[in-house]
Design a protein around this motif. Structure first.
Motif, PDB file in Angstrom:
ATOM      1  N   VAL A 253      14.132  -2.424  -5.216  1.00 16.92           N
ATOM      2  CA  VAL A 253      14.626  -2.762  -3.932  1.00 16.92           C
ATOM      3  C   VAL A 253      13.714  -3.244  -2.993  1.00 16.92           C
ATOM      4  CG1 VAL A 253      16.016  -1.908  -1.750  1.00 16.92           C
ATOM      5  CG2 VAL A 253      16.640  -1.250  -4.244  1.00 16.92           C
ATOM      6  N   VAL A 254      12.605  -2.806  -2.842  1.00 13.70           N
ATOM      7  CA  VAL A 254      11.477  -3.192  -1.838  1.00 13.70           C
ATOM      8  C   VAL A 254      10.891  -4.374  -2.398  1.00 13.70           C
ATOM      9  CG1 VAL A 254       9.389  -2.465  -0.880  1.00 13.70           C
ATOM     10  CG2 VAL A 254      10.839  -0.667  -1.187  1.00 13.70           C
ATOM     11  N   LYS A 255      10.661  -4.621  -3.680  1.00 20.42           N
ATOM     12  CA  LYS A 255      10.070  -5.964  -4.016  1.00 20.42           C
ATOM     13  C   LYS A 255      11.073  -7.029  -4.078  1.00 20.42           C
ATOM     14  CE  LYS A 255       5.910  -5.191  -5.086  1.00 20.42           C
ATOM     15  NZ  LYS A 255       4.515  -6.016  -4.454  1.00 20.42           N
TER      16      LYS A 255
ATOM     17  N   VAL B 103       0.856  -1.279   0.043  1.00 16.25           N
ATOM     18  CA  VAL B 103      -0.054   0.097  -0.169  1.00 16.25           C
ATOM     19  C   VAL B 103       1.006   1.201   0.124  1.00 16.25           C
ATOM     20  CG1 VAL B 103      -1.538   1.267   1.237  1.00 16.25           C
ATOM     21  CG2 VAL B 103      -1.993  -1.150   1.162  1.00 16.25           C
ATOM     22  N   ILE B 104       2.067   1.358   0.818  1.00 12.56           N
ATOM     23  CA  ILE B 104       2.833   2.443   0.923  1.00 12.56           C
ATOM     24  C   ILE B 104       3.550   2.709  -0.604  1.00 12.56           C
ATOM     25  CG2 ILE B 104       4.769   3.254   2.075  1.00 12.56           C
ATOM     26  CD1 ILE B 104       4.074   1.884   4.432  1.00 12.56           C
ATOM     27  N   LEU B 105       4.167   1.546  -0.823  1.00  9.95           N
ATOM     28  CA  LEU B 105       4.955   1.570  -2.319  1.00  9.95           C
ATOM     29  C   LEU B 105       3.970   1.884  -3.238  1.00  9.95           C
ATOM     30  CD1 LEU B 105       7.467   1.013  -3.785  1.00  9.95           C
ATOM     31  CD2 LEU B 105       6.592  -1.480  -4.128  1.00  9.95           C
ATOM     32  N   SER B 106       2.669   1.656  -3.456  1.00 14.72           N
ATOM     33  CA  SER B 106       1.648   1.875  -4.310  1.00 14.72           C
ATOM     34  C   SER B 106       1.450   3.521  -4.269  1.00 14.72           C
ATOM     35  CB  SER B 106       0.355   1.213  -4.126  1.00 14.72           C
ATOM     36  OG  SER B 106       0.694  -0.089  -4.468  1.00 14.72           O
ATOM     37  N   ALA B 107       1.254   4.008  -3.005  1.00 16.93           N
ATOM     38  CA  ALA B 107       1.072   5.425  -2.908  1.00 16.93           C
ATOM     39  C   ALA B 107       2.235   6.138  -3.401  1.00 16.93           C
ATOM     40  CB  ALA B 107       0.789   5.878  -1.558  1.00 16.93           C
ATOM     41  N   PHE B 108       3.781   5.935  -3.234  1.00 13.65           N
ATOM     42  CA  PHE B 108       4.856   6.402  -3.657  1.00 13.65           C
ATOM     43  C   PHE B 108       4.801   6.321  -5.266  1.00 13.65           C
ATOM     44  CE2 PHE B 108       9.299   5.991  -4.815  1.00 13.65           C
ATOM     45  CZ  PHE B 108       9.836   7.318  -4.537  1.00 13.65           C
ATOM     46  N   LYS B 109       4.249   5.257  -5.633  1.00 18.01           N
ATOM     47  CA  LYS B 109       4.489   5.154  -7.390  1.00 18.01           C
ATOM     48  C   LYS B 109       3.687   6.035  -7.976  1.00 18.01           C
ATOM     49  CE  LYS B 109       6.124   0.362  -7.726  1.00 18.01           C
ATOM     50  NZ  LYS B 109       5.842  -0.788  -8.303  1.00 18.01           N
TER      51      LYS B 109
END
Length: 292
Positions: A129-131, A21-27
């Motif tokens: 990196v996160v994935k 969810v956090i990564l999606s918001a950043f993307k």
């Protein structure tokens, strides 16, 4: 799957949902301000991973339910069902990426791909990196508790990491004047994803169709049985996978002159040793044959 293993699987899945969810918001932020439609699409893709992780949680929960009237042998195979669903999702993802890339190469339209801004390039690196970290985190938990559905979700994270590599290569290639890098990288990624989907599907189907345990496990069982001094030999040893558990059928030979009570004690000790040494065994049946 034990209660502890279920808790591990659910905890890992919930953690990956939060990160996604956090990564999606950043993307999404990077895609909008970096004027990158590809990054906006990638943000939606990451958000869709939340749904697949929901499938993991549901599969784990169902697999850990106690036997009931309709499923007297337990529900472990529901985990394999969830793994099959995720393999199909992976297959569709890989096929979609490959189809789009081949279409762009065939049409020669890769030169029209817009080059995102610096923030979109940074988002691709962060996503990679996160994935990849999420892959190793989920993979380690899947190996620890031997969960096929959690392993499938780990590979789902890996496919996203590979997609981020493709995005980065495409952006960098376009900046260097080689926009064809993007679709070529996508084709390679597609092949990796399809291979992962096939392996997950094959493993899950094997666990649902009474596939035997591996040769090493069966040989270790044989040695454990024959180590008992009153066992004259093994007449039959059959195993079958039931989700991530194993059913075992054993026929052993014992001295025909033994009393029924003594022969039963031998069978019980063999049963207890097998179930103790092999935690994955769900049930073990031991039959006695008399030997002259």
């Amino acid at each position: 799957m034990s209660k502890t293993n279920e808790q591990i699987a659910v905890r890992v899945s919930v953690n990956t949902i939060v990160v996604n969810v956090i990564l999606s918001a950043f993307k999404l932020f990077a895609g909008i301000f970096g004027q990158s439609a590809a990054m906006v699409s990638d943000s939606v893709h990451s958000l869709s991973d939340v749904l697949s992780t929901g499938v993991v949680i549901a599969g784990v929960k169902l697999a850990n339910r106690k036997p009931d009237k309709e499923h007297p042998y337990g529900h472990e195979r529901f985990e394999s069902v969830a793994a099959i669903i995720l393999s199909v999702v992976l297959l569709a993802t890989g096929a979609g990426i490959g189809w789009s890339a081949v279409g762009k190469i065939a049409a020669g339209s890769y030169g029209d791909i817009a080059v995102p801004g610096t923030i979109a390039l940074a988002a691709a690196v962060v996503s990679l990196v996160v994935k990849e970290a999420m892959y190793w985190y989920t993979w380690a938990a899947a190996k620890k508790i031997d969960s096929s559905v959690l392993m499938a979700d780990a590979w789902h994270h890996r496919t996203d990491a590979l997609s981020s590599i493709g995005s980065f290569a495409g952006i960098l290639g376009a900046r260097l004047g080689f926009p064809i890098f993007d679709p070529i990288a996508s084709v390679v990624i597609c092949l990796f994803i399809l291979k992962a989907a096939f392996d997950i599907f094959r493993d899950a189907v094997g666990k649902m169709t009474d596939k035997a345990a591996d040769d090493k496990t069966e040989e270790e069982m044989r040695q454990s049985i024959l180590s008992h001094k009153d066992v004259a030999g093994i007449d039959l040893l059959k195993t079958r996978l039931f989700g991530d558990k194993i059913y075992v059928d054993i026929e052993i030979g014992v001295d025909g002159a033994m009393t029924l009570n003594d022969a039963h004690d031998v069978a019980q000790r063999v049963h207890d040793v097998i179930e103790e040494r092999f935690p994955k065994i769900k049930h073990c049946t031991v039959h006695i044959n008399p030997v002259k």
